[in-house]
Design a protein around this motif. Structure first.
Motif, short mmCIF file in Angstrom:
data_model
loop_
_atom_site.label_atom_id
_atom_site.label_comp_id
_atom_site.label_asym_id
_atom_site.label_seq_id
_atom_site.Cartn_x
_atom_site.Cartn_y
_atom_site.Cartn_z
N THR A 96 -8.63 2.95 8.76
CA THR A 96 -7.36 3.05 8.04
C THR A 96 -6.92 1.65 7.66
O THR A 96 -6.82 0.76 8.52
CB THR A 96 -6.27 3.70 8.91
OG1 THR A 96 -6.71 5.00 9.33
CG2 THR A 96 -4.96 3.84 8.15
N GLU A 97 -6.67 1.44 6.38
CA GLU A 97 -6.24 0.13 5.90
C GLU A 97 -5.02 0.27 5.00
O GLU A 97 -5.00 1.18 4.17
CB GLU A 97 -7.38 -0.55 5.13
CG GLU A 97 -8.60 -0.84 5.99
CD GLU A 97 -9.71 -1.57 5.22
OE1 GLU A 97 -9.52 -1.85 4.02
OE2 GLU A 97 -10.75 -1.85 5.83
N PRO A 98 -4.02 -0.61 5.17
CA PRO A 98 -3.89 -1.64 6.18
C PRO A 98 -3.90 -1.05 7.60
O PRO A 98 -3.50 0.10 7.81
CB PRO A 98 -2.54 -2.29 5.88
CG PRO A 98 -2.28 -1.97 4.44
CD PRO A 98 -2.88 -0.62 4.22
N LEU A 99 -4.34 -1.83 8.55
CA LEU A 99 -4.44 -1.38 9.94
C LEU A 99 -3.04 -1.10 10.48
O LEU A 99 -2.18 -1.98 10.45
CB LEU A 99 -5.12 -2.46 10.78
CG LEU A 99 -5.59 -2.04 12.17
CD1 LEU A 99 -6.71 -1.00 12.08
CD2 LEU A 99 -6.08 -3.27 12.95
N PRO A 100 -2.78 0.13 10.95
CA PRO A 100 -1.44 0.47 11.45
C PRO A 100 -0.99 -0.47 12.57
O PRO A 100 -1.80 -0.99 13.35
CB PRO A 100 -1.61 1.90 11.97
CG PRO A 100 -2.76 2.45 11.17
CD PRO A 100 -3.70 1.28 10.98
N ALA A 101 0.31 -0.67 12.65
CA ALA A 101 0.87 -1.60 13.64
C ALA A 101 0.54 -1.20 15.07
O ALA A 101 0.42 -2.06 15.95
CB ALA A 101 2.38 -1.71 13.45
N ASP A 102 0.40 0.10 15.32
CA ASP A 102 0.14 0.57 16.68
C ASP A 102 -1.32 0.89 16.92
O ASP A 102 -1.67 1.53 17.91
CB ASP A 102 0.99 1.81 16.98
CG ASP A 102 0.70 2.97 16.02
OD1 ASP A 102 -0.01 2.74 15.01
OD2 ASP A 102 1.19 4.09 16.28
N THR B 29 -10.21 -9.58 10.96
CA THR B 29 -9.70 -10.11 9.70
C THR B 29 -9.37 -8.92 8.79
O THR B 29 -10.02 -7.87 8.87
CB THR B 29 -10.72 -11.03 9.01
OG1 THR B 29 -12.00 -10.38 8.94
CG2 THR B 29 -10.88 -12.34 9.77
N PRO B 30 -8.36 -9.05 7.92
CA PRO B 30 -7.82 -7.90 7.17
C PRO B 30 -8.57 -7.59 5.87
O PRO B 30 -8.03 -7.64 4.78
CB PRO B 30 -6.38 -8.33 6.89
CG PRO B 30 -6.47 -9.82 6.76
CD PRO B 30 -7.50 -10.25 7.75
N ALA C 39 0.84 -1.19 0.00
CA ALA C 39 0.00 0.00 0.00
C ALA C 39 0.89 1.25 0.00
O ALA C 39 1.82 1.35 0.80
CB ALA C 39 -0.90 0.00 1.23
N ILE C 40 0.60 2.18 -0.89
CA ILE C 40 1.33 3.45 -0.92
C ILE C 40 0.40 4.50 -0.32
O ILE C 40 -0.50 5.01 -0.98
CB ILE C 40 1.74 3.83 -2.35
CG1 ILE C 40 2.53 2.69 -2.99
CG2 ILE C 40 2.56 5.12 -2.35
CD1 ILE C 40 2.87 2.91 -4.46
#
Length: 321
Positions: free
Chosen positions: A265-271, A283-284, A36-37
């Motif tokens: 927000t996708e992809p779901l941020p790590a934090d 699920t993503p 994802a950009i």
């Protein structure tokens, strides 16, 4: 000079195998992007050389501020038949043709039931426990006789409702314009919004995102749910108020568990707080990610490109504002 084609958000490296990108598109140069950009400046810099872009659903947004800085762009193909993340008005004014593809709707309904069944039977949890040496540590719930509340009884909601009835559930439904007759056609009873949230064991959301549906499920609705209830959203994240959901999941209010396939927000941020939130099953955004769907999406995208290159004045499946 060959026509350059960018295929975006190919997370699974699946696009190249789901359609023939060479035979129907001779003399083109296809580049597949597997990430994802999310930064707009980086997106513009990356896509500047391309005449054709294939977007996967709404993973990457194309507002006017992006389109006007892609002077080489002539054709923007989005998978499926609509895309709220593309400014169609700007595209028309800037000479960018936007086309869509067909879709394969059942996938999202099937994932909805995978989530519901896992909430009731905790399949993932049992798998983890048995690998840890445990055996039968929980007691599962029953679908038969429970109330399934369907918010939005359109194409997907109706499919979910019919499956619920097959499981022996008492299916109730609500949406702003739903009639008792349409509800009955799909084995459901029309109830008020308040009654649905107060009585259903499972509330599953199947509405399109619009100004009217944004924040439709807030603190009042979450607080009214049964203490043992489940909430499932495979539709669009903003339909559920994010802060109200966060409060419900970190306090004693709201549903017992929440299953989500869609996020603000996708992809779901790590934090992101949801990654460590209690009482959640995540699920993503996999609802539409099936082999049949991808073969239709990418196969039609190739057809759209081939038709445009043959005659830009008669595009296949054009999208208009």
């Amino acid at each position: 000079m060959s026509v350059r084609i960018a295929v975006l958000d190919d997370y699974q490296h699946a696009a190249s195998t789901m359609a023939d990108w060479s035979g129907p598109l001779p003399g083109t140069d296809v580049t597949f992007f597997d990430r994802a950009i999310t930064d707009q400046a980086e997106l513009i810099a990356t896509l500047t050389p391309f005449q054709v872009i294939v977007a996967m659903r709404e993973r990457t947004a194309f507002p006017r501020s992006v389109l006007e800085k892609l002077p080489e762009l002539k054709l923007l193909v989005t998978t499926a038949g609509s895309n709220a993340a593309i400014d169609l008005v700007a595209g028309g004014e800037l000479g960018v043709t936007v086309t869509g593809t067909r879709a394969h709707p059942p996938g999202t309904a099937e994932l909805t039931w995978a989530l519901i069944l896992n909430l009731f039977r905790d399949v993932a949890g049992d798998d983890a426990r048995i690998r840890a040496g445990q055996w039968q540590t929980t007691v599962a719930g029953d679908l038969d006789g429970e109330i399934l509340g369907v918010v939005g009884l359109g194409r997907l909601g109706a499919r979910v409702a019919r499956i619920g009835a097959a499981f022996g559930m008492d299916v109730v439904a609500w949406s702003p314009n739903l009639t008792a007759e349409r509800a009955a056609e799909h084995g459901a009873r029309l109830v008020t919004k308040a009654d649905l949230f107060a009585t259903a064991k499972v509330v599953t959301v199947h509405m399109m995102l619009s100004d009217r549906s944004r924040g439709l499920i807030g603190a009042a609705e979450l607080g009214a749910m049964r203490e043992d209830a489940y909430l499932v959203n495979t539709s669009r994240s903003p339909i559920i108020d994010a802060e109200a959901l966060r409060t419900a999941l970190t306090t004693a209010t709201g549903p017992a568990k929440v299953a989500l396939d869609v996020f603000d927000t996708e992809p779901l941020p790590a934090d992101h707080w949801l990654r460590s939130s209690p009482r959640t099953l995540l699920t993503p955004h996999m609802g539409y990610v099936t082999e049949k769907t991808y073969r239709i999406f990418y196969g039609d995208a190739v057809e759209d490109i081939a038709a445009f290159l043959a005659d830009p004045t008669t595009p296949l499946r054009p999208l208009v504002p």
